[in-house]
Design an enzyme around this catalytic site. Structure first.
Site, PDB file in Angstrom:
ATOM      1  N   ASP A 150    -117.947  -4.503 -11.388  1.00 60.24           N
ATOM      2  CA  ASP A 150    -118.850  -5.762 -11.461  1.00 60.24           C
ATOM      3  C   ASP A 150    -120.489  -5.221 -11.350  1.00 60.24           C
ATOM      4  O   ASP A 150    -120.551  -4.043 -10.648  1.00 60.24           O
ATOM      5  CB  ASP A 150    -118.464  -6.908 -10.639  1.00 60.24           C
ATOM      6  CG  ASP A 150    -118.708  -7.977 -10.945  1.00 60.24           C
ATOM      7  OD1 ASP A 150    -119.758  -8.215 -11.661  1.00 60.24           O
ATOM      8  OD2 ASP A 150    -118.189  -8.848 -10.700  1.00 60.24           O
ATOM      9  N   ASP A 165    -118.647 -15.789 -16.563  1.00 61.19           N
ATOM     10  CA  ASP A 165    -118.055 -16.472 -15.749  1.00 61.19           C
ATOM     11  C   ASP A 165    -117.718 -17.970 -16.102  1.00 61.19           C
ATOM     12  O   ASP A 165    -117.120 -18.678 -15.492  1.00 61.19           O
ATOM     13  CB  ASP A 165    -118.696 -16.508 -14.237  1.00 61.19           C
ATOM     14  CG  ASP A 165    -118.726 -15.127 -13.695  1.00 61.19           C
ATOM     15  OD1 ASP A 165    -118.165 -14.443 -13.948  1.00 61.19           O
ATOM     16  OD2 ASP A 165    -119.455 -14.975 -12.649  1.00 61.19           O
TER      17      ASP A 165
HETATM   18  C1  GLA Z   1    -118.747 -12.093 -10.238  1.00 56.91           C
HETATM   19  C2  GLA Z   1    -118.002 -11.658 -11.616  1.00 56.91           C
HETATM   20  C3  GLA Z   1    -116.505 -12.534 -11.036  1.00 56.91           C
HETATM   21  C4  GLA Z   1    -116.121 -12.100  -9.859  1.00 56.91           C
HETATM   22  C5  GLA Z   1    -116.817 -12.256  -8.825  1.00 56.91           C
HETATM   23  C6  GLA Z   1    -116.480 -11.646  -7.531  1.00 56.91           C
HETATM   24  O1  GLA Z   1    -119.564 -13.270 -10.348  1.00 56.91           O
HETATM   25  O2  GLA Z   1    -118.546 -12.062 -12.691  1.00 56.91           O
HETATM   26  O3  GLA Z   1    -115.926 -12.633 -12.103  1.00 56.91           O
HETATM   27  O4  GLA Z   1    -115.609 -11.062 -10.146  1.00 56.91           O
HETATM   28  O5  GLA Z   1    -118.229 -11.555  -9.029  1.00 56.91           O
HETATM   29  O6  GLA Z   1    -117.571 -11.935  -6.401  1.00 56.91           O
END
Ligand code: GLA
Length: 752
Positions: free
Chosen positions: A464, A524
Site C-alpha cells: 500500500d 477503496d
Molecule cells: C488504504 C487501502 C485500504 C486499506 C487501508 C489500511 O486505505 O486502500 O484497502 O488497506 O489503507 O489502512
C-alpha cells in the site's frame, strides 16, 4: 518484423505498423502509424507541402518540404523551424537533432537506471540523432500489436547539459482526434472524459509524485465517430509510476502532435560530459475496430509482456481481506474465526491487512515499524499463518513500506529519513513518505520486508501507499527509481509471492507497478454501482486480470447504498475476486449465496481472469475457448421496463450454443408488506416470522435457458421480462435497483 530500405524503416505486426523516413535534411519523419502497410507505401504517404505556407522557416532554402513545422515527425527539435511543442527542452538552448545512424538490434539494451521495460523477444530499431554535444538514441519495437518507444539522451560535449524535459515518444498523426482521459480522486477513480483536440493543447498530466488517480497515464485518441467496435482509435500508456505528461495538439496544417513521458513540471536533470538520461518506455497501439480493438490489443500486451513472468496466465486465488470487516480491531482469535468462515465460503487466501505491527491501532501511529504486535498476535505472524495454513488457506500480509508516521520508532530514530522540504512537515493520513532516494532507507525496507516474508509462509503481499508526495521536486524521478529497486530486490528472489499493489485504491494504477504486481487494488470504493464505472473504464487500457475486485458489505461504507449481494458478486467476478466484510454478520442466505459465487467463479476462473474481455451495451463479457460469460448491470428500475436484450460478441456465427442464466435468488424479506399478496396468512413485515424467514428462505429468480446460433446471440436475444408491478414469477427478473444478471454461453455439445 523490422525492414529497412533507402532511409525508410518499417515496423509491422499483424494489426499495426510504423513507417519512418529520414528526410534529406536528416529529420526523422513519421509517414504512418496505424494499420499494417508496406515499405513500398512510403512514397504514397509522403506529405507534399507544395508552395508552402507563410512564415515558414526552411532548413534548406527553396525547399518547402525541408520546413520542420509542416511535416509529420517522430521527433522534433525546438527553436529551429518547428514551433510546435518539442519533446526535448534544454534550458535556454535550441535543439536540432538530425539522423546520424541506426542499428537493428536483437535484444533491448537493459535500462541502466533500473526503469522497468516490457519483456519480450524481437528486433529493436535504434535510431541515433545528434547535434554538436548531444546525442539521442530512439528505440522502437513492436510486441504483440503494441509499439514501444523510449529515448536515451547523452551529453557528448564537454559542458553541462541542463535537461528540462524529455519525452519518451513524440509523433504526428494526420487528422483530428478526440482525446479520452481517465481522471478522478480517492474512491472516484477512472472517470472517463472526452474532449476534442483542436488547435489548443490538451494535456493529461500528474504532478503528485505518482501516476495518480487524478489522471491515469493511459489515454486514447479517436477519430470522431469511432465507437466500441468501429472506427480508428489509438491507445497510449507509459511504463512508469511517477509524474507523467501527455499532450495532443492539432497543427494549422492538420497534423496532431502527440507526446508522452515524464512530466516536465517537477523535472530537471544536469548531465555532465559522458552522462546519459533514459526515459521510461511509452506504449501505443492502433485499431480500426474501435475502442474495443484497442482494449483487446492492450490487454494482450499487459498479460504477456508486462505482468511478471511467473504470474502470466497463472490463476489467482479468491481472497478474503480482513480490512473492512475489522479495521484495526482484531486479535488472533477473531482472525482465525474469520479465516475459518472464509474457508467454508470458498476463499483460498486469507489476507491480514493494516494493524498487525508496532503501535498501529489507528492510522496515526506505527507506520515504519515492523515489530509484530504481540498483544493482537501472541504467536507472532508465524503462529497465525501456521493456523491459517492448517485451515487449508494461503496467508497474505499488508505492508505500507514507503511511509512513516511521526509517532513511530522509525521516525524517532531517523527523522531525516522522511521526505520533507524546508517547511513544516505536511502530513496526509498522519504520515510522511520515506525518502527512497536514500540507499539506507531502501536497505531498511528491503531487509525488514524480506525478513518478515521469509519468517511466516507468506504467499501474497498487499503493498500500500497512502499519500501524495511532498515537494519531491527534482527528486520525483529518483524516488520512483528507488521504489523500483526496492520492489526488485524484495520480489525478484521471491517470484511466487503474489503482489497486489494499492495506493489508497487506484492512486498508482499504472504499467510500471504492473511490472512487479500482477494485480492492483482498483479503488477503496467497492460499491458495485461505482465499480461498474471504475472497472469498465480501467478495461479500456488494462486487462481484468489486474483488477483486485472485492465483495463488501451493504449498505456500503462509501456510498451508504444498499445493493443486492448477487450484483456485488457479479461485478467482482470480472476481475480477481475477493471478499472484504465481516463474515460473522452474514445471514444464512447470504452465506449460501457467497458459496454459490465462489464455486461459480472457480468453475469459470480462467475466463473471468484471462478470457478476452469485451464491453457490451449493457455490461461485459469474457470469452475463453468454448465459454463466454456475460454480465449485465442495471441502474435504478423503472415501474414498467420494456424489453431488454443480450447482445454478445465474437461467437462463431454458425455454431450452436446453450445459454443459461446463473442461478440467482431473491430474499423474501425484500418484499416487506407485499408478502401478504402471496402468503396464505397475514404477516407483519417487521415481525419475527418474516424476519426469520428472510434469514433462510429465498426464491429463484429469472431462470433462463435456451439454445441459439452464434449469429442469433450476436444479433441479440430478448431476456426474461423484468418486474413490472405484476407480482412474483420465477420466469421474470424480479430485480431491485442495481440488479444484474449473469449468462453462461457454451458451445453445444452434440450427444450421438
Ligand atoms: C488504504 C487501502 C485500504 C486499506 C487501508 C489500511 O486505505 O486502500 O484497502 O488497506 O489503507 O489502512
Amino acid at each position: 518484423m523490422i525492414e529497412y530500405k533507402n532511409g525508410i524503416f518499417l515496423l509491422r505486426s499483424e494489426n499495426i505498423s510504423l513507417l519512418l523516413r529520414v528526410s534529406p535534411q536528416g529529420l526523422l519523419e513519421q509517414l504512418h502509424f496505424g494499420a499494417p502497410v508496406d515499405i513500398e507505401d512510403a512514397q504514397a504517404f509522403a506529405l507534399q507541402p507544395g508552395i508552402g505556407w507563410g512564415s515558414m522557416v526552411l532548413l534548406e532554402e527553396g525547399k518547402t518540404e525541408s520546413c520542420p513545422d509542416v511535416v509529420g515527425l517522430a521527433w522534433s527539435g525546438s527553436g529551429r523551424g518547428d514551433y510546435r511543442e518539442s519533446p526535448l527542452e534544454l534550458s535556454g538552448v535550441s535543439t536540432d537533432l538530425r539522423y546520424q545512424s541506426h542499428r537493428i538490434l536483437d535484444a533491448m539494451p537493459p535500462a541502466a537506471s533500473g526503469l522497468p521495460l516490457a519483456a519480450g523477444e524481437g528486433q529493436i530499431l535504434e535510431i541515433t540523432l545528434a547535434q554538436p554535444g548531444l546525442q539521442l538514441q530512439l528505440y522502437f519495437r513492436i510486441l504483440g500489436d503494441v509499439l514501444l518507444r523510449r529515448a536515451v539522451v547523452s551529453n557528448t560535449g564537454d559542458g553541462t547539459v541542463r535537461l528540462g524535459k524529455i519525452m519518451s515518444m513524440m509523433m504526428d498523426l494526420p487528422g483530428s482526434y478526440e482525446m479520452t482521459t481517465f481522471d478522478g480522486s480517492w474512491i472516484a477513480e477512472m472517470r472517463k472524459h472526452t474532449v476534442p483536440v483542436l488547435d489548443s493543447r490538451v494535456v493529461n498530466e500528474s504532478v503528485t509524485g505518482f501516476s495518480s488517480h487524478r489522471h491515469n497515464p493511459g489515454f486514447l485518441l479517436s477519430m470522431p465517430g469511432a465507437g466500441e467496435d468501429h472506427g480508428r482509435v489509438y491507445g497510449f500508456n507509459l511504463i512508469y509510476s511517477g509524474n507523467h505528461y501527455a499532450a495532443a495538439q492539432r497543427s494549422f496544417q492538420g497534423l496532431t502532435r502527440v507526446m508522452q513521458g515524464i512530466s516536465p513540471a517537477e523535472f530537471s536533470r544536469e548531465l555532465q560530459p559522458g552522462e546519459s538520461f533514459e526515459t521510461p518506455e511509452a506504449v501505443m497501439t492502433f485499431s480500426d475496430r474501435g475502442f474495443g480493438g484497442v482494449s483487446e490489443q492492450m490487454h494482450h500486451f499487459v498479460n504477456h509482456h508486462i505482468i511478471p513472468a511467473y504470474w502470466q496466465g497463472r490463476m489467482r486465488p479468491v481472497l478474503y481481506n480482513d480490512w473492512e470487516g475489522c479495521m484495526f480491531d482484531f486479535n488472533q482469535h477473531r482472525l482465525l474465526g474469520l479465516a475459518k468462515k472464509a474457508r467454508e465460503l470458498g476463499c483460498e487466501l486469507f489476507v491480514l491487512d493494516d494493524g498487525w505491527f508496532g503501535n498501529r491501532n489507528s492510522d496515526t501511529a506505527g507506520l515504519g515499524d515492523y515489530t509484530v504486535n504481540k498483544k493482537k498476535l501472541p504467536g507472532g505472524l508465524r503462529g497465525l499463518s501456521d493456523r491459517i495454513h492448517a485451515l487449508g488457506m494461503e496467508f497474505g500480509l499488508w505492508f505500507e513500506p514507503e511511509s512513516v508516521n511521526m509517532d513511530s520508532d522509525l521516525y524517532r530514530a531517523h527523522p531525516d529519513w522522511a521526505l520533507t522540504d524546508q517547511f513544516q512537515p505536511l502530513l496526509s493520513r498522519h504520515q510522511l513518505l520515506l525518502d527512497l532516494t536514500k540507499p539506507q532507507v531502501r536497505d531498511y525496507i528491503v531487509e525488514n520486508v524480506s525478513a518478515i516474508l521469509d519468517s511466516a509462509g507468506i504467499s501474497y503481499v498487499k503493498w500500500d501507499m497512502n499519500r501524495h508526495s511532498i515537494a519531491l521536486g527534482a527528486k520525483a524521478h529518483d524516488y520512483i527509481l528507488g521504489l523500483y529497486e526496492v520492489l526488485r530486490r524484495i520480489f525478484d528472489p521471491r517470484p511466487q509471492i503474489l503482489l497486489e499493489s494499492c495506493a489508497s485504491g487506484g492512486n498508482r494504477f499504472d504499467l510500471g507497478m504492473l511490472c512487479f504486481s500482477p494485480q492492483i487494488w482498483c479503488s477503496d470504493d467497492t460499491d458495485p454501482v461505482e465499480r461498474v464505472t471504475i472497472q469498465e473504464n480501467l478495461s479500456y487500457l488494462y486487462p481484468q486480470s489486474t483488477f483486485g475486485a472485492h465483495v463488501s458489505a451493504a449498505p456500503h461504507a462509501q456510498t451508504l447504498r444498499s445493493t443486492p449481494l448477487t450484483t456485488r458478486g457479479n461485478v467482482s467476478f470480472f476481475g480477481v475476486l475477493g471478499y472484504e466484510l465481516d463474515l460473522n454478520h452474514l445471514l444464512p442466505v447470504e452465506e449460501k449465496e457467497i458459496k454459490t459465487q465462489t464455486a461459480l467463479y472457480k468453475r469459470w476462473r480462467k475466463a473471468f481472469q484471462f478470457g478476452t474481455f469485451r464491453r457490451l451495451e449493457n455490461g461485459w463479457q469474457v470469452s475463453d475457448g468454448r465459454v463466454t460469460v456475460a454480465g449485465i448491470f442495471h441502474g435504478q428500475r423503472s415501474a414498467a421496463p420494456g424489453y431488454e436484450y443480450l447482445r454478445v460478441k465474437a461467437l462463431e456465427p454458425g455454431k450452436r450454443y446453450t445459454l443459461h442464466s446463473r442461478e440467482q435468488t431473491l430474499r423474501v424479506g425484500q418484499f416487506g408488506s407485499l408478502v401478504k399478496h402471496v402468503a396464505p396468512v397475514e404477516l407483519n413485515p417487521n415481525g419475527i416470522v418474516l424476519r426469520t424467514a428472510d434469514r433462510f428462505v429465498t426464491l429463484p429468480d429469472g431462470v433462463q435457458t435456451c439454445t441459439a446460433s452464434g449469429n442469433a446471440l450476436m444479433a441479440g436475444i430478448p431476456l426474461l421480462p423484468a418486474f413490472r408491478g405484476t407480482g412474483y414469477d420465477k420466469n421474470q427478473r424480479t430485480q431491485l435497483d442495481f440488479g444484474s444478471n449473469l449468462y453462461i454461453i457454451e458451445e453445444e455439445t452434440k450427444h450421438e
